[in-house]
Design a protein around this motif. Structure first.
Motif, PDB file in Angstrom:
ATOM      1  N   ASP A  10       0.825  -1.218   0.000  1.00 28.01           N
ATOM      2  CA  ASP A  10       0.000   0.000   0.000  1.00 28.01           C
ATOM      3  C   ASP A  10       0.858   1.265   0.000  1.00 28.01           C
ATOM      4  OD1 ASP A  10       0.613  -0.873   2.733  1.00 28.01           O
ATOM      5  OD2 ASP A  10      -0.507   0.892   3.356  1.00 28.01           O
ATOM      6  N   GLU A  11       2.174   1.127   0.221  1.00 19.67           N
ATOM      7  CA  GLU A  11       3.081   2.286   0.191  1.00 19.67           C
ATOM      8  C   GLU A  11       3.467   2.533  -1.268  1.00 19.67           C
ATOM      9  OE1 GLU A  11       4.644   4.102   2.731  1.00 19.67           O
ATOM     10  OE2 GLU A  11       3.738   3.081   4.419  1.00 19.67           O
ATOM     11  N   ASP A  13       5.105   4.900  -2.774  1.00 20.99           N
ATOM     12  CA  ASP A  13       6.503   5.294  -2.990  1.00 20.99           C
ATOM     13  C   ASP A  13       7.398   4.052  -3.054  1.00 20.99           C
ATOM     14  OD1 ASP A  13       5.952   7.908  -3.070  1.00 20.99           O
ATOM     15  OD2 ASP A  13       6.877   8.468  -1.173  1.00 20.99           O
ATOM     16  N   PHE A  14       7.107   3.108  -2.167  1.00 19.70           N
ATOM     17  CA  PHE A  14       7.885   1.869  -2.120  1.00 19.70           C
ATOM     18  C   PHE A  14       7.682   1.072  -3.409  1.00 19.70           C
ATOM     19  CE2 PHE A  14       8.315  -2.657  -0.996  1.00 19.70           C
ATOM     20  CZ  PHE A  14       9.607  -2.671  -0.503  1.00 19.70           C
ATOM     21  N   ILE A  17       9.583   2.784  -6.512  1.00 18.10           N
ATOM     22  CA  ILE A  17      11.048   2.685  -6.514  1.00 18.10           C
ATOM     23  C   ILE A  17      11.517   1.230  -6.630  1.00 18.10           C
ATOM     24  CG2 ILE A  17      11.388   2.668  -3.992  1.00 18.10           C
ATOM     25  CD1 ILE A  17      13.404   4.900  -6.180  1.00 18.10           C
ATOM     26  N   MET A  18      10.806   0.342  -5.935  1.00 17.77           N
ATOM     27  CA  MET A  18      11.168  -1.084  -5.987  1.00 17.77           C
ATOM     28  C   MET A  18      10.964  -1.612  -7.411  1.00 17.77           C
ATOM     29  SD  MET A  18      12.355  -3.151  -3.825  1.00 17.77           S
ATOM     30  CE  MET A  18      12.287  -4.598  -2.835  1.00 17.77           C
ATOM     31  N   GLN A  55       1.140  -6.110   6.068  1.00 11.97           N
ATOM     32  CA  GLN A  55       0.169  -5.200   6.701  1.00 11.97           C
ATOM     33  C   GLN A  55      -0.359  -4.200   5.689  1.00 11.97           C
ATOM     34  OE1 GLN A  55       0.186  -3.707  10.453  1.00 11.97           O
ATOM     35  NE2 GLN A  55       0.247  -5.790  11.200  1.00 11.97           N
ATOM     36  N   MET A  56      -1.583  -4.426   5.261  1.00 11.45           N
ATOM     37  CA  MET A  56      -2.207  -3.499   4.305  1.00 11.45           C
ATOM     38  C   MET A  56      -3.629  -3.193   4.761  1.00 11.45           C
ATOM     39  SD  MET A  56      -1.024  -4.854   0.573  1.00 11.45           S
ATOM     40  CE  MET A  56      -1.441  -6.544   0.923  1.00 11.45           C
ATOM     41  N   GLY A  82       7.057  -5.501   7.987  1.00 14.02           N
ATOM     42  CA  GLY A  82       7.754  -4.467   8.737  1.00 14.02           C
ATOM     43  C   GLY A  82       8.326  -5.006  10.026  1.00 14.02           C
ATOM     44  N   HIS A  83       7.624  -5.931  10.655  1.00 16.48           N
ATOM     45  CA  HIS A  83       8.120  -6.533  11.899  1.00 16.48           C
ATOM     46  C   HIS A  83       7.763  -8.014  11.905  1.00 16.48           C
ATOM     47  CE1 HIS A  83       4.240  -4.731  13.872  1.00 16.48           C
ATOM     48  NE2 HIS A  83       4.015  -5.281  12.727  1.00 16.48           N
ATOM     49  N   GLU A 102      11.972  -9.579   5.863  1.00 12.43           N
ATOM     50  CA  GLU A 102      11.727  -8.389   6.683  1.00 12.43           C
ATOM     51  C   GLU A 102      12.155  -7.121   5.947  1.00 12.43           C
ATOM     52  OE1 GLU A 102      12.495  -6.927  11.256  1.00 12.43           O
ATOM     53  OE2 GLU A 102      13.028  -8.967  10.686  1.00 12.43           O
ATOM     54  N   LYS A 103      11.344  -6.049   6.092  1.00  9.95           N
ATOM     55  CA  LYS A 103      11.687  -4.742   5.524  1.00  9.95           C
ATOM     56  C   LYS A 103      12.704  -4.058   6.421  1.00  9.95           C
ATOM     57  CE  LYS A 103       7.465  -3.190   3.186  1.00  9.95           C
ATOM     58  NZ  LYS A 103       6.345  -2.267   3.292  1.00  9.95           N
ATOM     59  N   PRO A 104      13.644  -3.259   5.978  1.00 12.67           N
ATOM     60  CA  PRO A 104      13.963  -3.017   4.570  1.00 12.67           C
ATOM     61  C   PRO A 104      14.632  -4.255   3.949  1.00 12.67           C
ATOM     62  CG  PRO A 104      15.061  -1.421   6.055  1.00 12.67           C
ATOM     63  CD  PRO A 104      14.482  -2.491   6.887  1.00 12.67           C
ATOM     64  N   ALA A 105      14.138  -4.647   2.805  1.00 11.73           N
ATOM     65  CA  ALA A 105      14.635  -5.872   2.175  1.00 11.73           C
ATOM     66  C   ALA A 105      15.860  -5.585   1.321  1.00 11.73           C
ATOM     67  CB  ALA A 105      13.542  -6.470   1.314  1.00 11.73           C
TER      68      ALA A 105
ATOM     69  N   HIS B  30       6.451  -0.356  13.119  1.00 11.45           N
ATOM     70  CA  HIS B  30       6.046  -0.790  11.777  1.00 11.45           C
ATOM     71  C   HIS B  30       6.079   0.385  10.792  1.00 11.45           C
ATOM     72  CE1 HIS B  30       4.126  -3.827   9.192  1.00 11.45           C
ATOM     73  NE2 HIS B  30       3.828  -2.733   8.510  1.00 11.45           N
ATOM     74  N   LYS B  33       9.600   1.216   9.926  1.00  6.45           N
ATOM     75  CA  LYS B  33      10.168   0.237   8.994  1.00  6.45           C
ATOM     76  C   LYS B  33       9.765   0.580   7.565  1.00  6.45           C
ATOM     77  CE  LYS B  33      12.071  -3.531  11.072  1.00  6.45           C
ATOM     78  NZ  LYS B  33      13.138  -4.384  10.551  1.00  6.45           N
ATOM     79  N   ILE B  38      11.650   2.543   2.236  1.00  9.69           N
ATOM     80  CA  ILE B  38      11.635   3.457   1.070  1.00  9.69           C
ATOM     81  C   ILE B  38      12.987   4.170   0.955  1.00  9.69           C
ATOM     82  CG2 ILE B  38      10.504   5.474   0.043  1.00  9.69           C
ATOM     83  CD1 ILE B  38       7.905   4.484   1.489  1.00  9.69           C
ATOM     84  N   MET B 118      -5.507   1.068   8.601  1.00 10.88           N
ATOM     85  CA  MET B 118      -5.554  -0.368   8.317  1.00 10.88           C
ATOM     86  C   MET B 118      -7.000  -0.869   8.256  1.00 10.88           C
ATOM     87  SD  MET B 118      -2.657  -1.716   7.774  1.00 10.88           S
ATOM     88  CE  MET B 118      -1.550  -0.454   7.249  1.00 10.88           C
TER      89      MET B 118
END
Lengths: 142, 227
Positions: A10-11, A13-14, A17-18, A55-56, A82-83, A102-105, B30, B33, B38, B118
């Motif tokens: 859902d990010e 920006d992520f 770029i990814m 998590q979305m 994220g966790h 786990e992020k950041p991957a 979270h 992270k 990003i 969420m």
């Protein structure tokens, strides 16, 4: 043949770029900003791997994983989180996830996992084709 | 609504407070992270671009400017999250302190925003809220407001909005939460009361459902007797 990946997060920006970095590595990547969009894309297209955020909003990664697996049990899903907790990891594996990252991957690590997913998919496709051929031979009695 | 793993019942205020502290910290970590992921990808992109430049492909300065702006935006986002975390951690510095109730409500809304997002719920604190200072237990007041807000978020359908505000009358302020299409207000109220059973007497507060407005109301005294 380049690996075909569906990236779900859902990010935005992520995602952006990814996807750019994956494309630079000749990965054929499609993005989806929600689990619902991802499910619709999987109905239309086949992917070597689905990389799914845990998590979305509305539908979380584990629910999405369940839905993806019920549509296509052979689909290879890598969960991004994220966790990462042990409990979530065990639950994801029980539901059929290929891996949990786990992020950041690290993109190198992720790319290796995508390759692994592609190889696993090819083995499954070959097995299914062999089975089909065996069935045809048995039924026709040649 | 019944109690489940996400809304346990507690034996003492400390247990309740620790659960609150853990839940907020997990949400903050979270979010951080995500911002770090990003930033990490932008750093990776810069590495990719410099590798290409080494092989003779010129780097577009506008591309670099965009990467730099995106990194700055994520750093700002992470800074905001850390500020909230810091303020949250300091809310337990003094057991009793004077706080501005509307400010505390805005802060709780900020801490709960990720949970609301969420669930597909939007949080709005009405701007026309007058200041009201109360001498109270700030951490446990945050905890009580969080429990009520969380119960409402979990009960209303995705796509809804929650309006929140504060009204002041003499020696009391009332924080009100309005969940629009909330169907099961008595159940939400019961759940919140059960969850916050240890906190309500400590704060001298009252939690009730206003049948006329359909609001969940948390009444907070200007001072805690004997504090």
């Amino acid at each position: 043949m380049s690996d075909k990946v569906l990236l779900v997060d859902d990010e935005t920006d992520f995602l952006e770029i990814m996807a750019e970095r994956m494309k630079a590595r000749e990965i054929d990547v499609t993005t989806a900003a929600s689990a619902k969009d991802a499910l619709a894309l999987v109905e239309k297209e086949g992917y070597d791997a689905v990389i799914l955020d845990l998590q979305m909003p509305e539908m979380n990664g584990l629910e999405a994983l369940k839905a993806l697996k019920s549509k296509n049990p052979d689909i290879q899903v890598i969960l991004l989180t994220g966790h990462a907790t042990v409990q979530k990891g065990v639950e994801a594996m029980r539901l059929g996830a290929m891996d949990l990252v786990e992020k950041p991957a690290d993109l190198k690590v992720l790319t290796e996992k995508i390759k692994k997913a592609h190889a696993k998919k090819m083995v499954l496709v070959e097995k299914k084709t062999e089975e089909k051929i065996r069935n045809i031979i048995t039924q026709k009695g040649w | 609504m019944t109690s489940d793993a996400s809304s346990p019942l507690f034996h003492d205020p400390g247990e309740c407070g620790l659960h609150f502290f853990g839940a907020v910290s997990a949400s903050i970590s979270h979010e951080l992270k995500n911002a770090l992921a990003i930033i990490n990808e932008h750093a990776g992109l810069l590495e990719d671009l410099s590798a290409l430049a080494e092989r003779g492909r010129p780097v577009d300065p506008q591309r670099l400017q965009k990467v730099s702006a995106n990194i700055a935006r994520q750093v700002q986002r992470a800074d905001g999250i850390i500020r909230n975390m810091n303020r949250f951690a300091h809310s337990i510095d003094a057991p009793v302190n004077t706080v501005d109730v509307p400010d505390i409500l805005r802060f709780v809304a900020g801490l709960t925003e990720r949970k609301a997002t969420m669930a597909g719920v939007v949080l709005n604190v009405v701007p026309e809220t007058a200041p009201f200072s109360a001498q109270t237990r700030p951490f446990f007041l945050l905890n009580l407001l969080w429990i009520c807000l969380k119960a409402l978020i979990e009960a209303i359908p995705s796509g809804s909005a929650i309006q929140m505000g504060v009204t002041a009358e003499g020696h009391h302020a009332t924080v009100w939460l309005h969940g629009g299409q909330a169907q099961a207000l008595p159940d939400i109220h019961k759940n919140a009361i059960q969850q916050a059973a240890m906190l309500i007497p400590m704060l001298g507060a009252e939690v009730r459902v206003n049948d006329e407005t359909g609001n969940i109301e948390i009444r907070i005294p200007k001072t805690i007797c004997g504090a």
